[in-house]
Design a protein around this motif. Structure first.
Motif, PDB file in Angstrom:
ATOM      1  N   GLN A  13       0.789  -1.456   0.250  1.00 10.92           N
ATOM      2  CA  GLN A  13       0.128  -0.267   0.241  1.00 10.92           C
ATOM      3  C   GLN A  13       1.010   1.629   0.070  1.00 10.92           C
ATOM      4  OE1 GLN A  13      -2.964   0.510  -0.431  1.00 10.92           O
ATOM      5  NE2 GLN A  13      -3.653  -1.572  -0.553  1.00 10.92           N
ATOM      6  N   ARG A  14       2.314   1.206  -0.109  1.00  8.74           N
ATOM      7  CA  ARG A  14       2.599   2.157  -0.650  1.00  8.74           C
ATOM      8  C   ARG A  14       4.029   2.280  -1.753  1.00  8.74           C
ATOM      9  NH1 ARG A  14       6.737   3.306   3.940  1.00  8.74           N
ATOM     10  NH2 ARG A  14       9.032   3.132   2.709  1.00  8.74           N
ATOM     11  N   GLN A  15       4.280   3.314  -2.132  1.00  8.18           N
ATOM     12  CA  GLN A  15       5.084   3.801  -3.556  1.00  8.18           C
ATOM     13  C   GLN A  15       6.438   4.463  -3.020  1.00  8.18           C
ATOM     14  OE1 GLN A  15       3.005   4.561  -7.076  1.00  8.18           O
ATOM     15  NE2 GLN A  15       3.281   2.738  -7.612  1.00  8.18           N
ATOM     16  N   ASN A  29       8.003   0.458  -5.758  1.00 11.80           N
ATOM     17  CA  ASN A  29       6.654  -1.135  -5.887  1.00 11.80           C
ATOM     18  C   ASN A  29       7.037  -1.802  -4.498  1.00 11.80           C
ATOM     19  OD1 ASN A  29       5.063   0.135  -7.830  1.00 11.80           O
ATOM     20  ND2 ASN A  29       5.947  -1.123  -9.195  1.00 11.80           N
ATOM     21  N   ARG A  47       1.455   6.892   0.116  1.00 12.55           N
ATOM     22  CA  ARG A  47       0.785   5.627   0.826  1.00 12.55           C
ATOM     23  C   ARG A  47      -0.140   5.331  -0.882  1.00 12.55           C
ATOM     24  NH1 ARG A  47      -1.312   4.390   6.558  1.00 12.55           N
ATOM     25  NH2 ARG A  47      -2.596   4.072   4.970  1.00 12.55           N
ATOM     26  N   HIS A  48      -0.998   4.374  -1.019  1.00  9.17           N
ATOM     27  CA  HIS A  48      -1.690   4.224  -1.465  1.00  9.17           C
ATOM     28  C   HIS A  48      -2.955   4.005  -0.896  1.00  9.17           C
ATOM     29  CE1 HIS A  48       0.152   4.871  -5.724  1.00  9.17           C
ATOM     30  NE2 HIS A  48       0.900   4.998  -4.987  1.00  9.17           N
ATOM     31  N   ARG A  50      -6.680   3.954   1.362  1.00 12.01           N
ATOM     32  CA  ARG A  50      -7.643   4.384   0.856  1.00 12.01           C
ATOM     33  C   ARG A  50      -7.408   5.526   2.298  1.00 12.01           C
ATOM     34  NH1 ARG A  50     -13.895   3.501   0.128  1.00 12.01           N
ATOM     35  NH2 ARG A  50     -12.555   2.757  -2.240  1.00 12.01           N
ATOM     36  N   LYS A  77      -7.994   8.285  -2.576  1.00 13.12           N
ATOM     37  CA  LYS A  77      -7.086   7.232  -3.040  1.00 13.12           C
ATOM     38  C   LYS A  77      -5.789   7.788  -3.763  1.00 13.12           C
ATOM     39  CE  LYS A  77      -6.151   2.245  -4.078  1.00 13.12           C
ATOM     40  NZ  LYS A  77      -6.682   1.443  -4.185  1.00 13.12           N
ATOM     41  N   VAL A  78      -4.849   8.155  -3.806  1.00 10.68           N
ATOM     42  CA  VAL A  78      -3.699   8.214  -4.717  1.00 10.68           C
ATOM     43  C   VAL A  78      -3.408   6.966  -5.498  1.00 10.68           C
ATOM     44  CG1 VAL A  78      -1.312   9.105  -5.207  1.00 10.68           C
ATOM     45  CG2 VAL A  78      -2.465   9.646  -2.570  1.00 10.68           C
ATOM     46  N   VAL A  79      -3.574   7.473  -6.496  1.00  8.28           N
ATOM     47  CA  VAL A  79      -3.412   6.521  -8.091  1.00  8.28           C
ATOM     48  C   VAL A  79      -2.626   6.603  -8.732  1.00  8.28           C
ATOM     49  CG1 VAL A  79      -5.752   5.716  -8.062  1.00  8.28           C
ATOM     50  CG2 VAL A  79      -5.006   8.021 -10.152  1.00  8.28           C
ATOM     51  N   ASP A  80      -1.236   8.184  -8.478  1.00  7.81           N
ATOM     52  CA  ASP A  80      -0.817   8.356  -9.826  1.00  7.81           C
ATOM     53  C   ASP A  80       0.453   9.245  -8.538  1.00  7.81           C
ATOM     54  OD1 ASP A  80       1.401   9.189 -11.101  1.00  7.81           O
ATOM     55  OD2 ASP A  80       0.871   9.223 -12.334  1.00  7.81           O
ATOM     56  N   SER A  81       1.692   7.822  -7.924  1.00 12.71           N
ATOM     57  CA  SER A  81       2.531   8.290  -6.893  1.00 12.71           C
ATOM     58  C   SER A  81       3.024   9.905  -7.845  1.00 12.71           C
ATOM     59  CB  SER A  81       3.097   7.848  -6.621  1.00 12.71           C
ATOM     60  OG  SER A  81       3.090   6.973  -5.651  1.00 12.71           O
TER      61      SER A  81
END
Length: 140
Positions: A13-15, A29, A47-48, A50, A77-81
């Motif tokens: 859940q993190r990048q 990833n 953090r990816h 929610r 929710k972040v979808v693109d770091s």
């Protein structure tokens, strides 16, 4: 010490956004990743999962010129770091400001009675990209 700097474990859940000599190189990833020691650096850890929180109640003026305060809970929710890191200075503040502005616009077009009783209408009026499709029978 060099081996310690070369290995990076990214949790689920993190990048992690990696820069090489100050310039974007790649996104790490979840899992085991290798970096070039002393050349690569992790700029941000995004953090990816929610996330959510309560926004401060903004004062909103209805169409019949009454001031109301709206309690708002926001989930995102972040979808693109990379875009969250480089295209805006503070994406959390931008999400809050966009939400407050949209709510003021929507509530401002309603009178007080409709604003207090039209939760579903307000949710439908907000942009479709804010809500994700739900399976049939799912509750909010």
């Amino acid at each position: 010490m060099t081996l310690f700097k070369a290995v990076r474990i990214v949790p689920q859940q993190r990048q992690d956004v990696v820069e090489r000599l100050g310039r974007y190189k790649r996104t790490l990833n979840p899992g085991l990743n290798l970096l070039v020691p002393f050349v690569d650096a992790v700029r941000t850890k995004v953090r990816h999962a929610r996330a959510g929180g309560q926004l401060p109640a903004p004062p909103v003026i209805t169409s019949d010129n009454l001031v109301v305060s709206i309690d708002t809970v926001l989930y995102f929710k972040v979808v693109d770091s990379v875009r969250a890191t480089y295209e805006i200075s503070n994406f959390l503040q931008a999400i809050e400001q966009l939400t407050v502005t949209t709510l003021r616009n929507v509530i401002g077009s309603l009178d007080l009675e409709r604003a207090l009783t039209s939760r579903e209408e307000i949710n439908r009026t907000c942009p479709a990209c804010w809500t994700r499709p739900r399976a049939a029978g799912a509750s909010r």
